[in-house]
Design a protein around this motif. Structure first.
Motif, short mmCIF file in Angstrom:
data_model
loop_
_atom_site.label_atom_id
_atom_site.label_comp_id
_atom_site.label_asym_id
_atom_site.label_seq_id
_atom_site.Cartn_x
_atom_site.Cartn_y
_atom_site.Cartn_z
N MET A 1 0.83 -1.20 0.00
CA MET A 1 0.00 0.00 0.00
C MET A 1 0.87 1.25 0.00
O MET A 1 1.86 1.33 0.70
CB MET A 1 -0.92 0.02 1.23
CG MET A 1 -1.92 -1.12 1.26
SD MET A 1 -2.85 -1.22 2.80
CE MET A 1 -3.81 0.26 2.70
N SER A 2 0.47 2.21 -0.76
CA SER A 2 1.20 3.45 -0.86
C SER A 2 1.14 4.23 0.44
O SER A 2 0.18 4.14 1.19
CB SER A 2 0.62 4.29 -2.00
OG SER A 2 1.07 5.61 -1.93
N HIS A 6 -5.13 8.71 1.16
CA HIS A 6 -6.19 8.10 0.36
C HIS A 6 -7.40 9.00 0.44
O HIS A 6 -7.89 9.30 1.51
CB HIS A 6 -6.54 6.71 0.89
CG HIS A 6 -7.65 6.05 0.13
ND1 HIS A 6 -7.41 5.44 -1.07
CD2 HIS A 6 -8.96 5.92 0.40
CE1 HIS A 6 -8.56 4.93 -1.52
NE2 HIS A 6 -9.50 5.22 -0.65
N PRO A 35 -9.64 0.14 0.20
CA PRO A 35 -8.87 -0.38 -0.94
C PRO A 35 -8.82 -1.90 -0.95
O PRO A 35 -9.02 -2.55 0.08
CB PRO A 35 -7.48 0.24 -0.72
CG PRO A 35 -7.42 0.58 0.72
CD PRO A 35 -8.82 0.92 1.13
N PRO A 36 -8.55 -2.51 -2.13
CA PRO A 36 -8.58 -3.97 -2.24
C PRO A 36 -7.63 -4.68 -1.30
O PRO A 36 -7.87 -5.84 -0.93
CB PRO A 36 -8.18 -4.20 -3.71
CG PRO A 36 -8.55 -2.94 -4.42
CD PRO A 36 -8.33 -1.84 -3.42
N GLN A 37 -6.55 -4.00 -0.89
CA GLN A 37 -5.59 -4.65 0.03
C GLN A 37 -6.20 -4.92 1.40
O GLN A 37 -5.66 -5.70 2.18
CB GLN A 37 -4.36 -3.76 0.21
CG GLN A 37 -3.63 -3.44 -1.07
CD GLN A 37 -4.05 -2.13 -1.67
OE1 GLN A 37 -5.24 -1.78 -1.68
NE2 GLN A 37 -3.08 -1.36 -2.18
N THR A 38 -7.31 -4.26 1.71
CA THR A 38 -7.89 -4.37 3.05
C THR A 38 -8.34 -5.80 3.35
O THR A 38 -8.10 -6.32 4.44
CB THR A 38 -9.08 -3.41 3.20
OG1 THR A 38 -8.65 -2.08 2.90
CG2 THR A 38 -9.64 -3.46 4.62
N PRO A 40 -7.46 -8.99 2.19
CA PRO A 40 -6.43 -9.97 2.53
C PRO A 40 -5.71 -9.68 3.84
O PRO A 40 -5.27 -10.60 4.54
CB PRO A 40 -5.47 -9.88 1.34
CG PRO A 40 -6.32 -9.40 0.21
CD PRO A 40 -7.29 -8.43 0.84
N TRP A 41 -5.60 -8.38 4.20
CA TRP A 41 -4.98 -8.04 5.48
C TRP A 41 -5.93 -8.33 6.64
O TRP A 41 -5.54 -8.97 7.63
CB TRP A 41 -4.59 -6.56 5.49
CG TRP A 41 -4.29 -6.04 6.87
CD1 TRP A 41 -3.17 -6.28 7.61
CD2 TRP A 41 -5.16 -5.23 7.68
NE1 TRP A 41 -3.28 -5.66 8.84
CE2 TRP A 41 -4.47 -5.01 8.91
CE3 TRP A 41 -6.41 -4.66 7.50
CZ2 TRP A 41 -5.03 -4.25 9.93
CZ3 TRP A 41 -6.96 -3.90 8.50
CH2 TRP A 41 -6.27 -3.70 9.70
N VAL A 67 -11.45 -11.30 -4.47
CA VAL A 67 -10.94 -10.43 -3.41
C VAL A 67 -12.13 -9.70 -2.79
O VAL A 67 -13.01 -9.20 -3.49
CB VAL A 67 -9.92 -9.41 -3.97
CG1 VAL A 67 -9.50 -8.42 -2.90
CG2 VAL A 67 -8.71 -10.15 -4.53
N ASN A 98 -2.23 3.53 9.14
CA ASN A 98 -2.73 2.88 7.94
C ASN A 98 -2.78 3.91 6.82
O ASN A 98 -3.52 4.89 6.91
CB ASN A 98 -4.13 2.31 8.22
CG ASN A 98 -4.69 1.53 7.05
OD1 ASN A 98 -4.36 1.76 5.89
ND2 ASN A 98 -5.57 0.58 7.35
#
Length: 312
Positions: A1-2, A6, A35-38, A40-41, A67, A98
């Protein structure tokens, strides 16, 4: 994640969804899609293979890659003349570890006002638990200070929740969150602690807090009782509909994963086959639905916004 801030995708004011629950209208007040990374985390056990086992999750609750989709929003409802807000999201302009939450810039307050809940008109704020993405709009920036966003509202949380964090060895990001989003409402005399027994407690006519421990020790779900209808707001005892299929699938930030799984199973068992509307605090649109038993697990049958909901 950048590591860059956001910013919420643009929304038109007044576009947030609403559901009819008996004589109540429950509004979803959107803050931001996460965001999509949320996924899986947050729910590492919800692998693409696991998600693919429940085709009904797509396309609303998971994307074509299996996802998970998640969102941050509040629920607002007027009950017997009382304007009530359940959870207050991430908040704007706050320093957060975050990156997806850091210095957020959304038009949440505009949407809240357009839904009929101008900040000064809110009478009661219920905080399901004291995590960063549930307390953020408790305060807003005023010069160099954080001041209450809802200056005329009682802010409720469970005494067990407050007592846990008061005795915890918190890291600096969590201490920062308490400094900018929790302590200012306490210092303003707006924070009330509620004892929540096993059977729940009524905090206002039509508003009942139910203990749902595990994610945090004092987390509560919020039951709304209208004339001829009932709804339940999850808080984080259920983060995503995939947990209906796999109730033992926990969050990486559950303080007591075993208790969280027991809470989920008990709650889903109590809801299955009833007309109680389940409103997910992090469920993406369509956000709400009814719990249906499928063997020893469950699924969610979505309820479209503005559809009347029958009694239990």
């Amino acid at each position: 994640m950048s590591a860059t801030p956001h910013h919420a995708a643009p929304h038109s004011p007044g576009t947030s969804a609403a559901w009819t629950v008996g004589d109540l209208t429950v509004h979803r007040v959107d803050e931001v899609s996460l965001p999509p990374q949320t996924g899986p985390w947050l729910l590492p056990g919800a692998t693409p293979e696991v998600v693919a086992q429940a085709p009904w999750l797509r396309p609303d609750f998971a994307d074509e890659r299996h996802v998970l989709r998640l969102a941050s929003h509040s629920f607002a409802v007027e009950v017997n003349g009382l304007r009530v807000l359940v959870d207050t999201g991430i908040g704007n302009g706050k320093q957060r570890a975050n990156p997806a939450w850091d210095h957020l810039d959304s038009d949440y307050l505009t949407r809240l006002t357009e839904a009929g809940f101008a900040p000064e008109a809110v009478n009661l704020v219920v905080l399901t638990h004291l995590h960063t993405d549930h307390v953020g709009w408790n305060t807003r920036a005023d010069g160099g200070s954080w001041v209450p966003t809802f200056p005329n509202a009682r802010h409720l949380t469970a005494r067990a929740e407050w007592d846990h964090w008061a005795g915890a060895d918190m890291d600096e990001p969590r201490r920062q969150m308490f400094r900018d989003s929790v302590h200012p409402i306490r210092d303003a005399g707006l924070l009330d602690l509620v004892d929540v027994p096993a059977g729940g407690v009524d905090v206002a006519p039509g508003i009942r807090l139910l203990p749902t421990p595990g994610h945090t020790p004092g987390q509560v779900a919020v039951e709304l009782n209208g004339q001829g209808g009932k709804a339940l707001i999850t808080g984080d005892c259920i983060h995503h509909p995939v947990q209906l299929v796999h109730p033992d699938l926990g969050s990486c930030v559950d303080i007591d994963p075993a208790a969280a799984a027991r809470t989920r199973r008990d709650l889903l068992s109590s809801l299955a086959g009833t007309r109680t509307l389940l409103l997910g605090t992090h469920f993406p649109p369509p956000t709400a639905g009814h719990v249906i038993a499928e063997g020893d697990t469950y699924r969610l049958t979505p309820a479209p916004p503005a559809a009347p909901v029958a009694g239990p």
